[in-house]
Motif scaffolding. Structure first.
Motif, PDB file in Angstrom:
ATOM      1  N   ALA A 139       0.853  -1.199   0.000  1.00 26.02           N
ATOM      2  CA  ALA A 139       0.000   0.000   0.000  1.00 26.02           C
ATOM      3  C   ALA A 139       0.879   1.234   0.000  1.00 26.02           C
ATOM      4  N   ASN A 140       1.654   1.400  -1.071  1.00 22.67           N
ATOM      5  CA  ASN A 140       2.649   2.486  -1.102  1.00 22.67           C
ATOM      6  C   ASN A 140       2.009   3.865  -1.089  1.00 22.67           C
ATOM      7  N   GLU A 141       0.848   4.015  -1.711  1.00 28.54           N
ATOM      8  CA  GLU A 141       0.210   5.332  -1.737  1.00 28.54           C
ATOM      9  C   GLU A 141      -0.121   5.804  -0.318  1.00 28.54           C
ATOM     10  N   ILE A 142      -0.618   4.869   0.494  1.00 28.21           N
ATOM     11  CA  ILE A 142      -0.946   5.240   1.873  1.00 28.21           C
ATOM     12  C   ILE A 142       0.334   5.536   2.649  1.00 28.21           C
ATOM     13  N   ILE A 143       1.374   4.742   2.407  1.00 27.81           N
ATOM     14  CA  ILE A 143       2.653   4.971   3.094  1.00 27.81           C
ATOM     15  C   ILE A 143       3.169   6.366   2.786  1.00 27.81           C
ATOM     16  N   LEU A 144       3.073   6.782   1.523  1.00 26.98           N
ATOM     17  CA  LEU A 144       3.544   8.122   1.139  1.00 26.98           C
ATOM     18  C   LEU A 144       2.767   9.205   1.893  1.00 26.98           C
ATOM     19  N   GLU A 145       1.446   9.017   1.984  1.00 30.29           N
ATOM     20  CA  GLU A 145       0.630  10.008   2.681  1.00 30.29           C
ATOM     21  C   GLU A 145       1.017  10.094   4.155  1.00 30.29           C
ATOM     22  N   VAL A 146       1.269   8.929   4.749  1.00 32.47           N
ATOM     23  CA  VAL A 146       1.642   8.898   6.160  1.00 32.47           C
ATOM     24  C   VAL A 146       2.984   9.593   6.371  1.00 32.47           C
ATOM     25  N   LEU A 147       3.962   9.286   5.527  1.00 33.93           N
ATOM     26  CA  LEU A 147       5.288   9.884   5.673  1.00 33.93           C
ATOM     27  C   LEU A 147       5.243  11.393   5.474  1.00 33.93           C
ATOM     28  N   LEU A 148       4.447  11.826   4.506  1.00 30.39           N
ATOM     29  CA  LEU A 148       4.325  13.272   4.283  1.00 30.39           C
ATOM     30  C   LEU A 148       3.678  13.944   5.494  1.00 30.39           C
ATOM     31  N   GLY A 174       6.085  14.437   8.156  1.00 32.12           N
ATOM     32  CA  GLY A 174       7.222  15.305   7.825  1.00 32.12           C
ATOM     33  C   GLY A 174       8.440  14.556   7.308  1.00 32.12           C
ATOM     34  N   GLN A 175       8.296  13.272   7.041  1.00 32.44           N
ATOM     35  CA  GLN A 175       9.423  12.480   6.513  1.00 32.44           C
ATOM     36  C   GLN A 175       9.386  12.528   4.985  1.00 32.44           C
ATOM     37  N   VAL A 176       9.598  13.749   4.451  1.00 36.08           N
ATOM     38  CA  VAL A 176       9.411  13.988   3.019  1.00 36.08           C
ATOM     39  C   VAL A 176      10.505  13.309   2.200  1.00 36.08           C
ATOM     40  N   VAL A 177      11.733  13.349   2.681  1.00 35.42           N
ATOM     41  CA  VAL A 177      12.837  12.737   1.932  1.00 35.42           C
ATOM     42  C   VAL A 177      12.621  11.226   1.832  1.00 35.42           C
ATOM     43  N   GLU A 178      12.175  10.593   2.936  1.00 32.23           N
ATOM     44  CA  GLU A 178      11.890   9.156   2.922  1.00 32.23           C
ATOM     45  C   GLU A 178      10.744   8.850   1.970  1.00 32.23           C
ATOM     46  N   ALA A 179       9.730   9.755   1.930  1.00 33.22           N
ATOM     47  CA  ALA A 179       8.610   9.566   1.016  1.00 33.22           C
ATOM     48  C   ALA A 179       9.084   9.627  -0.431  1.00 33.22           C
ATOM     49  N   LEU A 180       9.975  10.575  -0.711  1.00 35.70           N
ATOM     50  CA  LEU A 180      10.500  10.675  -2.086  1.00 35.70           C
ATOM     51  C   LEU A 180      11.305   9.438  -2.467  1.00 35.70           C
ATOM     52  N   ARG A 181      12.029   8.906  -1.497  1.00 35.07           N
ATOM     53  CA  ARG A 181      12.841   7.720  -1.778  1.00 35.07           C
ATOM     54  C   ARG A 181      11.956   6.548  -2.204  1.00 35.07           C
ATOM     55  N   ILE A 182      10.830   6.414  -1.528  1.00 33.57           N
ATOM     56  CA  ILE A 182       9.895   5.338  -1.881  1.00 33.57           C
ATOM     57  C   ILE A 182       9.188   5.646  -3.189  1.00 33.57           C
ATOM     58  N   ALA A 183       8.798   6.927  -3.361  1.00 33.70           N
ATOM     59  CA  ALA A 183       8.041   7.314  -4.560  1.00 33.70           C
ATOM     60  C   ALA A 183       8.849   7.084  -5.832  1.00 33.70           C
TER      61      ALA A 183
END
Length: 639
Positions: free
Chosen positions: A549-558, A561-570
């Motif tokens: 469920a990567n889309e949800i993970i990205l929303e959670v990380l954003l 405030g873990q934006v860099v980690e979100a970009l790494r996954i995205a």
């Protein structure tokens, strides 16, 4: 008597409100119809006064008839509109009743036979089966035409007969009790089943035979004396049409004397008059051994014999205080009927024999065997859940884990059979257009403990138990072993309880082994509880990762405030080139960390150069304010 002692001492009791009737005396005779469970108190004199009381619906009928001689047997038809009375060996009278429940004697019909009539049973409102020395014959009553017409007969020599009203089957004895022929009696139908041949040395009398239903199967139970003078009960089951009665179970009584039997919720209760005790047998429980040759399962009493709980009876009195007497249990005046009726004609009382399941729980120390027993009882579920709760409560011992695991597997095996039956039923409905169904549905177990029962009845009340994690793992693994998916609601409730009781290690253990029903909603629910402990958030993210469920993970990380980690996954996901720049820049801006914002800004600039040859953002991307912010950072040398 102290209640706790009482509970531990007695596992049988008589129903608290007996049916009261006129006791037997020089002027009063008492009869009982086990088919309709009606007691007839017949008072003789110039006229015969009869009071009929029902043990099922409380309905009473009173009437008088001319005294035409001693009554041997008396029974109402199913609708109470025709009374059958036998006064001698060869005749039976049939008296219609009017709308006021009074006999219309002038319209009476009489059957006069040539052979000795042993008795009769109603098979329909206006059809009666007479069992005589020459066999069985069903007659149709027609009061309008004043006729008794024979509609079906079976010629067979009969010495005595016994009848089971639960399933309308009679047992006819021939050749001095060495040949027993079961027959099913229904409207205009006599179905003769394969006979049971006991052999010349094993003949029995009618008083030694009890007919009943055990777990829905017709059973012939024969009391037999062994060479050591002790007794046993041999049970023959009628497993189906065309099949001879099969010797299936043997109940070892280990005593001699007079015995009588009741069936209480499919438990065979054998009463022993000499010791004034009762023994319990359950043929659904596996026996310790089988008989060589027949393969019949040999059963010992479930627990040692005990007396029925003492009974105090209120007697009529002119005083306000009233009077009571202690009833003589196992009295010589007791007469037993199936399934669980005791009549004391001298006292004028009819009781039902009842099981005290809570008392049995204290007496049966083998917990697994106790669970097996409770699973077969009609009211067994609440008692069973209490047993499980006690096993897993604060008094829990780690040595009980193997027993608990076996119990879970037993419960979930039955639970799975019900789920399979439901699936088969759905498939059968879909295939109704076919000529036949290839699959036969299995009987539904009497007590089923599903996931909701396990949570509400057990787990929710033991959340303070240190071993809760191990117990939950055992239960959830048992579900998986039986091919059952953990219920989402059960998983959610377990999470709530564990978080509320701060048992984060247990929660982590359950999630680590994927014991819960992992889903996106559950992961999001975990995230909503993340304020309770920082580790919960990571547990939720790990679950989402397992669910892809990567889309949800990205929303959670954003959101975190873990934006860099979100970009790494995205960057590793399909469609990485179409990531919305404004969304990530906004999240980076909210962190108030210039280095984070710079990294994100440079990422999107590099993407723009790679895709369009220019670092600039397009107008529709609406990034103007973040471009200005970036330029401010540069100009103030914040980077």
């Amino acid at each position: 008597m102290d209640k706790s002692v009482d509970l531990q001492h007695y596992y049988l009791e008589l129903s608290p409100e007996p049916v009261r009737f006129d006791a037997v005396s020089q002027l009063t005779n008492v009869f009982f119809d086990d088919a309709k469970q009606q007691v007839f108190a017949v008072r003789s004199g110039g006229a015969t006064g009869i009071v009929v009381k029902s043990a099922t619906d409380g309905q009473n009928i009173s009437f008088c008839m001319e005294d035409r001689g001693t009554i041997r047997s008396i029974k109402f038809s199913a609708d109470n509109q025709v009374l059958a009375v036998q006064r001698n060996d060869t005749s039976v009278e049939f008296v219609p009743f009017n709308a006021n429940n009074q006999p219309n004697v002038p319209e009476m019909l009489t059957h006069q036979g040539k052979n000795i009539i042993y008795g009769f049973v109603w098979v329909q409102e206006r059809q009666v089966a007479l069992i005589s020395k020459a066999g069985v014959e069903i007659f149709q009553l027609n009061f309008e035409k004043r006729t008794l017409k024979s509609v079906k007969s079976l010629n067979i020599t009969v010495n005595w007969f016994s009848f089971c009203p639960t399933s309308n089957f009679a047992l006819l004895s021939s050749n001095m009790g060495t040949i027993l022929t079961p027959v099913i009696l229904k409207a205009s139908t006599i179905t003769k089943l394969p006979r049971l041949e006991l052999g010349t040395s094993q003949g029995c009398s009618g008083r030694d035979v009890t007919l009943a239903q055990l777990y829905g199967t017709n059973a012939i139970m024969i009391l037999r004396q062994l060479q050591n003078r002790q007794f046993e009960v041999v049970i023959y089951l009628l497993n189906g049409p065309g099949l001879a009665p099969k010797k299936s179970h043997i109940l070892r009584l280990g005593q001699s004397g007079r015995f009588a039997m009741n069936i209480v919720d499919d438990v065979v209760v054998v009463h022993h008059q000499a010791s004034a005790t009762s023994m319990l047998f359950d043929i659904a429980l596996g026996g310790a051994e089988t008989e060589v040759g027949s393969g019949a399962v040999i059963h010992q009493p479930i627990i040692p014999a005990k007396t029925i709980k003492p009974y105090t009876l209120e007697v009529p009195s002119m005083s306000l205080d009233g009077k009571t007497i202690n009833c003589d249990l196992y009295s010589q005046h007791w007469v037993l009927f199936q399934p669980n009726i005791v009549i004391d004609a001298k006292l004028g009382c009819l009781w039902h024999v009842l099981l005290k399941l809570n008392s049995l729980c204290a007496l049966i120390t083998d917990r697994f065997r106790l669970v097996e027993f409770l699973l077969q009882r009609t009211e067994g579920k609440p008692v069973l859940l209490n047993v499980l709760k006690e096993m897993m409560s604060v008094n829990y011992s780690g040595t009980m884990l193997p027993v608990i695991e076996s119990i879970f597997n037993k419960l979930n095996c039955l639970y799975k059979s019900v789920l399979d039956n439901e699936l088969q039923s759905q498939m059968a409905l879909m295939a109704l257009s076919t000529k036949s169904q290839s699959s036969k549905l299995s009987p539904v177990p009497r007590v089923i403990v599903d996931q909701s029962d396990a949570y509400t009845g057990v787990f929710s009340s033991i959340t303070d138990t240190e071993q809760l994690g191990k117990i939950l793992l055992l239960y959830l693994h048992s579900l998986a072993r039986n091919g059952i998916t953990a219920n989402p609601e059960l998983s959610k409730q377990i999470v709530i309880d564990l978080v509320r009781n701060k048992q984060f290690d247990t929660l982590h253990q359950l999630l680590k082994y994927s014991a819960l029903n992992e889903s996106k909603p559950l992961a999001c629910f975990l995230l909503s509880l993340s304020n309770s402990d920082p580790s919960i958030s990571q547990m939720a993210l790990d679950m989402l990762a397992r669910l892809n469920a990567n889309e949800i993970i990205l929303e959670v990380l954003l959101e975190k405030g873990q934006v860099v980690e979100a970009l790494r996954i995205a960057k590793q996901m399909p469609g990485a080139d179409s990531l919305p720049a404004r969304k990530y820049l906004e999240a980076a801006y909210k962190t108030k960390d210039p280095l984070v914002f710079h990294s994100v800004y440079n990422f999107f600039q590099a993407k723009n150069v790679r895709l369009r040859g220019s670092p600039d953002f397009l107008k529709h991307e609406q990034c103007t304010e973040y471009v200005q912010y970036y330029q401010t950072l540069i100009s103030t040398q914040c980077l």
